[in-house]
Design a protein around this motif. Structure first.
Motif, PDB file in Angstrom:
ATOM      1  N   PRO A  91      -0.733  -2.372  12.882  1.00 52.45           N
ATOM      2  CA  PRO A  91       0.013  -3.626  12.920  1.00 52.45           C
ATOM      3  C   PRO A  91      -0.559  -4.649  11.940  1.00 52.45           C
ATOM      4  N   ARG A  92       0.334  -5.337  11.241  1.00 47.68           N
ATOM      5  CA  ARG A  92      -0.114  -6.301  10.220  1.00 47.68           C
ATOM      6  C   ARG A  92       0.779  -7.530  10.247  1.00 47.68           C
ATOM      7  N   THR A  93       0.178  -8.675   9.927  1.00 49.06           N
ATOM      8  CA  THR A  93       0.978  -9.893   9.773  1.00 49.06           C
ATOM      9  C   THR A  93       0.973 -10.322   8.303  1.00 49.06           C
ATOM     10  N   PHE A  94      -0.193 -10.808   7.815  1.00 47.41           N
ATOM     11  CA  PHE A  94      -0.231 -11.247   6.413  1.00 47.41           C
ATOM     12  C   PHE A  94      -1.048 -10.253   5.564  1.00 47.41           C
ATOM     13  N   ILE A  95      -1.278 -10.600   4.300  1.00 45.29           N
ATOM     14  CA  ILE A  95      -1.926  -9.681   3.360  1.00 45.29           C
ATOM     15  C   ILE A  95      -3.443  -9.711   3.545  1.00 45.29           C
ATOM     16  N   LEU A  99       6.047 -13.915   5.723  1.00 46.79           N
ATOM     17  CA  LEU A  99       6.291 -15.067   6.594  1.00 46.79           C
ATOM     18  C   LEU A  99       7.573 -14.867   7.388  1.00 46.79           C
ATOM     19  N   GLU A 100       8.631 -14.411   6.684  1.00 53.47           N
ATOM     20  CA  GLU A 100       9.905 -14.178   7.364  1.00 53.47           C
ATOM     21  C   GLU A 100       9.866 -12.885   8.162  1.00 53.47           C
ATOM     22  N   MET A 101       9.334 -11.834   7.554  1.00 51.21           N
ATOM     23  CA  MET A 101       9.359 -10.516   8.191  1.00 51.21           C
ATOM     24  C   MET A 101       8.602 -10.507   9.516  1.00 51.21           C
ATOM     25  N   THR A 102       7.502 -11.279   9.595  1.00 48.52           N
ATOM     26  CA  THR A 102       6.688 -11.308  10.828  1.00 48.52           C
ATOM     27  C   THR A 102       6.983 -12.563  11.664  1.00 48.52           C
ATOM     28  N   GLU A 103       8.035 -13.269  11.323  1.00 47.10           N
ATOM     29  CA  GLU A 103       8.392 -14.521  12.018  1.00 47.10           C
ATOM     30  C   GLU A 103       7.186 -15.451  12.135  1.00 47.10           C
ATOM     31  N   GLY A 104       6.636 -15.758  11.000  1.00 48.52           N
ATOM     32  CA  GLY A 104       5.505 -16.685  10.944  1.00 48.52           C
ATOM     33  C   GLY A 104       4.218 -16.086  11.492  1.00 48.52           C
ATOM     34  N   GLY A 105       4.123 -14.757  11.483  1.00 52.69           N
ATOM     35  CA  GLY A 105       2.906 -14.101  11.957  1.00 52.69           C
ATOM     36  C   GLY A 105       2.955 -13.750  13.443  1.00 52.69           C
ATOM     37  N   LYS A 106       4.064 -14.050  14.112  1.00 49.23           N
ATOM     38  CA  LYS A 106       4.158 -13.803  15.567  1.00 49.23           C
ATOM     39  C   LYS A 106       4.556 -12.367  15.891  1.00 49.23           C
ATOM     40  N   THR A 107       5.253 -11.700  14.969  1.00 50.42           N
ATOM     41  CA  THR A 107       5.757 -10.357  15.237  1.00 50.42           C
ATOM     42  C   THR A 107       5.221  -9.411  14.160  1.00 50.42           C
ATOM     43  N   PRO A 108       4.093  -8.748  14.444  1.00 48.97           N
ATOM     44  CA  PRO A 108       3.511  -7.892  13.403  1.00 48.97           C
ATOM     45  C   PRO A 108       4.469  -6.780  12.970  1.00 48.97           C
ATOM     46  N   VAL A 109       4.248  -6.281  11.770  1.00 43.99           N
ATOM     47  CA  VAL A 109       4.974  -5.097  11.293  1.00 43.99           C
ATOM     48  C   VAL A 109       3.958  -3.968  11.151  1.00 43.99           C
ATOM     49  N   MET A 110       4.427  -2.734  11.188  1.00 40.28           N
ATOM     50  CA  MET A 110       3.522  -1.588  11.058  1.00 40.28           C
ATOM     51  C   MET A 110       3.413  -1.218   9.580  1.00 40.28           C
ATOM     52  N   VAL A 111       2.188  -1.106   9.101  1.00 44.56           N
ATOM     53  CA  VAL A 111       1.953  -0.661   7.725  1.00 44.56           C
ATOM     54  C   VAL A 111       1.016   0.537   7.789  1.00 44.56           C
ATOM     55  N   ASN A 112       1.511   1.679   7.377  1.00 44.60           N
ATOM     56  CA  ASN A 112       0.738   2.927   7.445  1.00 44.60           C
ATOM     57  C   ASN A 112       0.085   3.098   8.821  1.00 44.60           C
ATOM     58  N   GLY A 113       0.875   2.786   9.872  1.00 44.64           N
ATOM     59  CA  GLY A 113       0.423   3.051  11.236  1.00 44.64           C
ATOM     60  C   GLY A 113      -0.360   1.953  11.917  1.00 44.64           C
ATOM     61  N   ASN A 139       0.829  -1.213   0.000  1.00 47.01           N
ATOM     62  CA  ASN A 139       0.000   0.000   0.000  1.00 47.01           C
ATOM     63  C   ASN A 139       0.864   1.265   0.000  1.00 47.01           C
ATOM     64  N   GLY A 140       1.944   1.213  -0.777  1.00 47.42           N
ATOM     65  CA  GLY A 140       2.795   2.388  -0.965  1.00 47.42           C
ATOM     66  C   GLY A 140       3.954   2.513   0.003  1.00 47.42           C
ATOM     67  N   GLN A 141       3.940   1.757   1.102  1.00 42.51           N
ATOM     68  CA  GLN A 141       5.022   1.860   2.091  1.00 42.51           C
ATOM     69  C   GLN A 141       6.110   0.831   1.797  1.00 42.51           C
ATOM     70  N   VAL A 142       7.363   1.294   1.753  1.00 41.46           N
ATOM     71  CA  VAL A 142       8.470   0.339   1.541  1.00 41.46           C
ATOM     72  C   VAL A 142       8.573  -0.571   2.759  1.00 41.46           C
ATOM     73  N   MET A 143       8.571  -1.878   2.496  1.00 43.59           N
ATOM     74  CA  MET A 143       8.586  -2.863   3.586  1.00 43.59           C
ATOM     75  C   MET A 143       9.936  -3.576   3.671  1.00 43.59           C
TER      76      MET A 143
END
Lengths: 401, 401
Positions: free
Chosen positions: B364-368, B348-362, B295-299
């Motif tokens: 928290p997100r795990t998968f798509i 899968l890798e970035m969130t360690e299998g969904g356990k560690t969410p990442v921030m996308v446009n503010g 969604n436009g944010q570099v991940m």
């Protein structure tokens, strides 16, 4: 159903694989002529391209193409119409002459342009036997096996027609300290039936089992040559790759679903109910004797109705993610193995992983040696007639180091 | 190498992805016209079919075809000749006018007819990270991983061009008592580079790494959409199947090997020597910044030169059993992941299998999630110019239950 008699006399014997009831399609050529579509009748081939040129048949000109894809793409109503017309033209009292070519003078070609090749794993006996050898008895049958037809994408470019020699592959094989680079030492066959998809599906749309069945044009014999030692080293975690890419042989004659219809049969007993998208309203298997020979000796013999998943169920599962199917897709049934050793469709199972040799023409053997010729056979027995598939044969050439 | 200046002014900016140094090929159409081949220059497309019709270029008429396969089949000498001619015609002082179409008015199509799609697994970071998640740290890296480029056959029919919406798949997912039938809950991307094979090889013959490199026409960005929950339930023992068949998106522009030549780079350090058939005389990787946005944010952002096996090594291995390669084969590099979380090419890798969410446009997100748009990017930086690949984007539509 009884024998339909033809004016092609050789088609009327009770053991002829190609009576009027069968009419399988293939692609042939004769010296100096281009490959085109034909139908087998007795020991002759009806030159379907010539029939179209003479105005005896109409298939939109597709029979002059060097593969059946164009004809298949016309759709099921045309398959039925052309089959009915051919049956009429070849019937005993039709009073028509058709352009015929003796099989003995024809060269057969790959009957379809293979768009995609997918191989399944649908005999419970085979899955269990091979599972024991690769992973031990506790992990033999994968937990999802009774819930879905497990399959993987094979390599379309290495599918060849019966009679094409197969070269023993070189490959990486597990050694003492890392892999060896060596000729395959455990070369095997796999006795399968291949379903040929004759219609496209739409990306993003699932195909029901009922619709899947209507998309299947016909069946061929299929030998999925397998390099077991290359497979053992390479296949985890992403599946077999080069072990299955040395060649896949298919029979030259595509037996239509229509010809097999009288032999419809239930398959293996279900261990648990299937999810609704895989349930069949009627049995999707055929009572079809199948087997294989090595250098002329019958080695394994069983029935296609030992299988757990039908081709229609496999196609429905194949589309379950929205994956589009295409005219010319080839779906391998998976090795057809019955419950006993003499009913297995692969040497890996028959010799218990090479531990228990079998006798071939008086000598003990485990895997396939250079110069060996493997042939597959299949036939359904009707009332005074037989539906055969023709040969599916390949001879092994030595590896090129 | 310095910027080659063109009379197409928009091609001369230091950040333009399509300077004269690049000249990637694609297939385009405009309202009411048929798809045909073009080359990108600045914000314009050279209509190569029109150039042939005007006698400015000669590619045997292949540029009027709706995919690049015909042009590729002409062979490397023709690729080089046509590239040199185009470079001359588009150079600043050529004094020639060429038929140009603004990119903004063109619709892009799949650049090749995909003959086969093979996906590899060539980033050690990715293989290890995913291995830990699927099988635990002790069995993370398969024993053969440092000896061969592990790959599997994907599904060619579900390869689509950038911009095509992707439908979230339904599928079997491991449940409490047997599988559930449900929409995928762990939908992921895979950031890859796809190598496009531009020449056939012969069945039964191996291709050397050197010859393999000469067979590669060019590269596209490739997103191998992955349904991780479907994958976890289905993938043993024969590999991923429906988890990878929902769609594979490739970029519309094929960047040639010639354009990437100045950026040749070594790859990851070798853990052990390779068998001779996989050894490269010169480094087969490129210094290419790659990454992806949501969604436009570099991940994630890393470099293609983190990879362990080059496309030429993958192609050589692909042919090692005698498997023939074909014009139009697409070889996915495998997910390109660097050593740190922000350098990974899959959620899968970035969130360690969904356990560690990442921030996308503010948030928290795990998968798509439905409606999310994933885009990939790649560029190499030269002296005052940039070699870009254009977008490789897809938006997720909700599942059809």
């Amino acid at each position: 159903m009884a024998l339909l008699r033809s004016w092609v006399e050789s088609a009327n014997g009770a053991d002829c694989p190609f009576p009027l009831n069968n009419l399988p399609y293939g692609v042939f050529s004769t010296t100096g002529t281009a490959p085109r579509c034909g139908a087998a009748i007795g020991d002759m081939i009806v030159d379907l391209a010539a029939c179209e040129a003479l105005g005896l048949l109409d298939a939109g000109g597709t029979f002059s193409q060097p593969q059946l894809n164009g004809f298949m793409a016309l759709g099921r109503a045309e398959w039925d119409r052309v089959r009915a017309r051919l049956t009429e033209l070849l019937a005993e009292n039709s009073g028509t002459q058709l352009p015929l070519v003796p099989m003995a003078k024809a060269q057969m070609h790959l009957p379809i342009r293979v768009t995609g090749f997918t191989d399944f794993y649908a005999s419970k006996n085979h899955a269990f036997n091979v599972g024991v050898l690769f992973r031990g008895p506790e992990n033999a049958l994968p937990p999802q096996w009774t819930h879905m037809p497990i399959g993987y994408n094979g390599r379309a470019s290495s599918v060849v027609v019966s009679g094409t020699p197969i070269r023993r592959p070189m490959g990486q094989i597990r050694g003492e300290a890392g892999p060896d680079w060596a000729p395959c030492r455990r070369l095997d066959l796999e006795l399968e039936l291949g379903a040929i998809v004759g219609a496209d599906s739409t990306m993003g749309e699932r195909v029901s089992v009922e619709k899947a069945e209507a998309m299947i044009f016909g069946y061929v014999l299929l030998n999925d040559w397998s390099a077991r030692d290359i497979q053992a080293w390479e296949y985890q975690p992403l599946g077999p790759f080069q072990a299955k890419a040395l060649g896949t042989t298919i029979g030259a004659w595509v037996v239509t679903q229509a010809a097999l219809e009288p032999f419809r049969s239930p398959g293996a007993e279900r261990v648990n109910p299937l999810l609704p998208y895989l349930q069949e309203a009627r049995p999707g298997f055929y009572d079809l004797q199948v087997g294989w020979t090595m250098n002329g000796q019958v080695m394994g013999r069983t029935n296609y109705n030992v299988m757990y998943y039908s081709s229609a169920q496999q196609l429905a599962h194949h589309s379950s993610s929205g994956c589009p199917l295409r005219v010319g897709d080839l779906l391998g049934s998976g090795t057809i193995s019955g419950p006993t050793r003499d009913a297995t469709g692969a040497l890996l199972e028959m010799t218990e992983g090479g531990k228990t040799p079998v006798m071939v023409n008086g000598a003990p053997r485990t895997f396939i040696e250079d110069g060996d010729e493997i042939d597959l056979f299949a036939h359904a027995r009707g009332d005074g007639y037989c539906i055969g598939f023709g040969p599916c044969t390949g001879k092994i050439l030595p590896a090129k180091p």
